[in-house]
Design a protein around this motif. Structure first.
Motif, PDB file in Angstrom:
ATOM      1  N   LYS A  51       0.818  -1.205   0.012  1.00  0.00           N
ATOM      2  CA  LYS A  51       0.274   0.037  -0.112  1.00  0.00           C
ATOM      3  C   LYS A  51       0.846   1.189  -0.003  1.00  0.00           C
ATOM      4  O   LYS A  51       0.462   2.320  -0.780  1.00  0.00           O
ATOM      5  CB  LYS A  51      -0.842   0.092   1.157  1.00  0.00           C
ATOM      6  CG  LYS A  51      -1.748   1.191   1.170  1.00  0.00           C
ATOM      7  CD  LYS A  51      -2.820   1.060   2.464  1.00  0.00           C
ATOM      8  CE  LYS A  51      -3.638   2.060   2.768  1.00  0.00           C
ATOM      9  NZ  LYS A  51      -4.434   1.857   3.897  1.00  0.00           N
ATOM     10  N   TYR A  54       2.470   1.425  -3.263  1.00  0.00           N
ATOM     11  CA  TYR A  54       1.506   1.904  -4.540  1.00  0.00           C
ATOM     12  C   TYR A  54       1.242   3.584  -4.365  1.00  0.00           C
ATOM     13  O   TYR A  54       1.471   4.145  -5.196  1.00  0.00           O
ATOM     14  CB  TYR A  54       0.243   1.256  -4.293  1.00  0.00           C
ATOM     15  CG  TYR A  54      -0.579   1.457  -5.200  1.00  0.00           C
ATOM     16  CD1 TYR A  54      -0.932   0.997  -6.435  1.00  0.00           C
ATOM     17  CD2 TYR A  54      -1.830   2.564  -5.029  1.00  0.00           C
ATOM     18  CE1 TYR A  54      -1.818   1.315  -7.517  1.00  0.00           C
ATOM     19  CE2 TYR A  54      -2.621   2.790  -5.923  1.00  0.00           C
ATOM     20  CZ  TYR A  54      -2.693   2.123  -7.015  1.00  0.00           C
ATOM     21  OH  TYR A  54      -3.673   2.750  -8.171  1.00  0.00           O
ATOM     22  N   ASN A  95      -2.592   1.068 -15.535  1.00  0.00           N
ATOM     23  CA  ASN A  95      -3.444   0.181 -14.914  1.00  0.00           C
ATOM     24  C   ASN A  95      -3.629   0.616 -13.255  1.00  0.00           C
ATOM     25  O   ASN A  95      -2.939  -0.419 -12.697  1.00  0.00           O
ATOM     26  CB  ASN A  95      -3.216  -1.044 -15.450  1.00  0.00           C
ATOM     27  CG  ASN A  95      -4.415  -2.208 -14.850  1.00  0.00           C
ATOM     28  OD1 ASN A  95      -5.416  -1.552 -14.313  1.00  0.00           O
ATOM     29  ND2 ASN A  95      -4.155  -3.285 -15.014  1.00  0.00           N
ATOM     30  N   LEU A  96      -4.265   1.421 -12.883  1.00  0.00           N
ATOM     31  CA  LEU A  96      -4.242   1.862 -11.414  1.00  0.00           C
ATOM     32  C   LEU A  96      -5.406   0.890 -10.914  1.00  0.00           C
ATOM     33  O   LEU A  96      -6.234   0.770 -11.551  1.00  0.00           O
ATOM     34  CB  LEU A  96      -4.406   3.442 -11.323  1.00  0.00           C
ATOM     35  CG  LEU A  96      -3.730   4.409 -11.826  1.00  0.00           C
ATOM     36  CD1 LEU A  96      -4.151   5.827 -11.516  1.00  0.00           C
ATOM     37  CD2 LEU A  96      -2.172   4.159 -10.895  1.00  0.00           C
ATOM     38  N   ILE A  97      -5.210   1.111  -9.579  1.00  0.00           N
ATOM     39  CA  ILE A  97      -5.980   0.217  -8.838  1.00  0.00           C
ATOM     40  C   ILE A  97      -7.258   1.143  -8.568  1.00  0.00           C
ATOM     41  O   ILE A  97      -7.285   2.303  -8.399  1.00  0.00           O
ATOM     42  CB  ILE A  97      -5.678  -0.293  -7.249  1.00  0.00           C
ATOM     43  CG1 ILE A  97      -4.399  -1.226  -7.655  1.00  0.00           C
ATOM     44  CG2 ILE A  97      -6.902  -0.835  -6.485  1.00  0.00           C
ATOM     45  CD1 ILE A  97      -3.855  -1.495  -6.143  1.00  0.00           C
ATOM     46  N   ASN A  98      -8.683   0.539  -9.037  1.00  0.00           N
ATOM     47  CA  ASN A  98      -9.772   1.470  -8.765  1.00  0.00           C
ATOM     48  C   ASN A  98     -10.526   0.786  -7.595  1.00  0.00           C
ATOM     49  O   ASN A  98     -10.377  -0.189  -7.419  1.00  0.00           O
ATOM     50  CB  ASN A  98     -10.359   1.523 -10.183  1.00  0.00           C
ATOM     51  CG  ASN A  98     -10.916   0.097 -10.633  1.00  0.00           C
ATOM     52  OD1 ASN A  98     -11.579  -0.455 -10.007  1.00  0.00           O
ATOM     53  ND2 ASN A  98     -10.321  -0.021 -11.999  1.00  0.00           N
ATOM     54  N   GLU A  99     -11.508   1.817  -7.072  1.00  0.00           N
ATOM     55  CA  GLU A  99     -12.418   1.083  -6.072  1.00  0.00           C
ATOM     56  C   GLU A  99     -13.285  -0.182  -6.226  1.00  0.00           C
ATOM     57  O   GLU A  99     -13.197  -1.100  -5.444  1.00  0.00           O
ATOM     58  CB  GLU A  99     -13.316   2.278  -5.517  1.00  0.00           C
ATOM     59  CG  GLU A  99     -13.882   2.148  -4.402  1.00  0.00           C
ATOM     60  CD  GLU A  99     -14.733   3.299  -3.873  1.00  0.00           C
ATOM     61  OE1 GLU A  99     -15.560   2.917  -2.716  1.00  0.00           O
ATOM     62  OE2 GLU A  99     -14.682   4.407  -4.465  1.00  0.00           O
ATOM     63  N   GLU A 101     -12.308  -2.549  -7.959  1.00  0.00           N
ATOM     64  CA  GLU A 101     -11.377  -3.661  -7.763  1.00  0.00           C
ATOM     65  C   GLU A 101     -11.195  -4.252  -6.387  1.00  0.00           C
ATOM     66  O   GLU A 101     -10.967  -5.326  -6.153  1.00  0.00           O
ATOM     67  CB  GLU A 101     -10.120  -3.601  -8.293  1.00  0.00           C
ATOM     68  CG  GLU A 101     -10.373  -3.295  -9.922  1.00  0.00           C
ATOM     69  CD  GLU A 101      -8.673  -2.984 -10.376  1.00  0.00           C
ATOM     70  OE1 GLU A 101      -8.247  -3.689 -11.474  1.00  0.00           O
ATOM     71  OE2 GLU A 101      -8.086  -2.154  -9.864  1.00  0.00           O
ATOM     72  N   ILE A 102     -11.168  -3.474  -5.428  1.00  0.00           N
ATOM     73  CA  ILE A 102     -10.944  -3.487  -4.084  1.00  0.00           C
ATOM     74  C   ILE A 102     -12.111  -3.907  -3.382  1.00  0.00           C
ATOM     75  O   ILE A 102     -12.310  -4.905  -2.514  1.00  0.00           O
ATOM     76  CB  ILE A 102     -10.406  -2.415  -3.413  1.00  0.00           C
ATOM     77  CG1 ILE A 102      -8.846  -2.409  -4.136  1.00  0.00           C
ATOM     78  CG2 ILE A 102     -10.050  -2.599  -1.859  1.00  0.00           C
ATOM     79  CD1 ILE A 102      -8.079  -1.077  -3.707  1.00  0.00           C
ATOM     80  N   PRO A 114      -8.163 -10.789  -9.455  1.00  0.00           N
ATOM     81  CA  PRO A 114      -8.345  -9.664 -10.122  1.00  0.00           C
ATOM     82  C   PRO A 114      -7.709 -10.284 -11.423  1.00  0.00           C
ATOM     83  O   PRO A 114      -6.262 -10.924 -11.508  1.00  0.00           O
ATOM     84  CB  PRO A 114      -7.643  -8.529 -10.105  1.00  0.00           C
ATOM     85  CG  PRO A 114      -7.615  -8.442  -8.508  1.00  0.00           C
ATOM     86  CD  PRO A 114      -7.608  -9.688  -8.040  1.00  0.00           C
ATOM     87  N   VAL A 117      -3.989  -9.173 -12.968  1.00  0.00           N
ATOM     88  CA  VAL A 117      -2.849  -9.368 -11.909  1.00  0.00           C
ATOM     89  C   VAL A 117      -2.375 -10.669 -11.958  1.00  0.00           C
ATOM     90  O   VAL A 117      -3.345 -11.445 -11.907  1.00  0.00           O
ATOM     91  CB  VAL A 117      -3.098  -8.770 -10.617  1.00  0.00           C
ATOM     92  CG1 VAL A 117      -1.847  -8.861  -9.852  1.00  0.00           C
ATOM     93  CG2 VAL A 117      -3.684  -7.369 -10.752  1.00  0.00           C
TER      94      VAL A 117
END
Length: 130
Positions: A51, A54, A95-99, A101-102, A114, A117
């Protein structure tokens, strides 16, 4: 695989010398904290490091975007409307982590990994990816 626990295994095999109260007491006083410190906490530590990595990387990109913004804008002005000038840092390419996905169904609810990844299992005996 869960941490080996001989007392529990003996109880499950109906060892007459092991009482239920002993199993519960050992779980509360020993087994749980050992399992957390040996197996769970290292994963939490990796998650916290990931985290931090990132968000530090994301803010490094923001800084690079700001550094190149003057050049990007000037080249766009020079090119005029005849050309599409893509900036040096273009977040649409990243390719950012988006909400979703989490917190969306994909990870927390259904526990599906995912697809964008590659899953890499970590080996705690070796201290590295397996």
């Amino acid at each position: 695989m869960a941490k080996k626990w001989d007392l529990f295994e003996g109880y499950l095999k109906c060892d007459p010398n092991i009482k239920a109260a002993e199993v519960v007491t050992d779980y509360v006083e020993n087994y749980r904290s050992q399992a957390i410190s040996e197996e769970v906490q290292p994963i939490i530590d990796r998650l916290e490091k990931a985290k931090a990595d990132y968000f530090n990387s994301l803010f490094d990109l923001y800084e690079k975007e700001a550094e190149y913004m003057r050049i990007d804008r000037k080249v766009k002005d020079i090119a005029g409307v005849n050309y599409y000038i893509k900036p040096v840092v273009d977040f649409s390419d990243i390719n950012l982590i988006n909400e979703p996905e989490i917190v969306g169904a994909q990870v927390l609810t259904t526990r599906l990994f995912p697809t964008a990844v590659k899953r890499e299992k970590y080996s705690y005996e070796e201290g590295a990816k397996a």
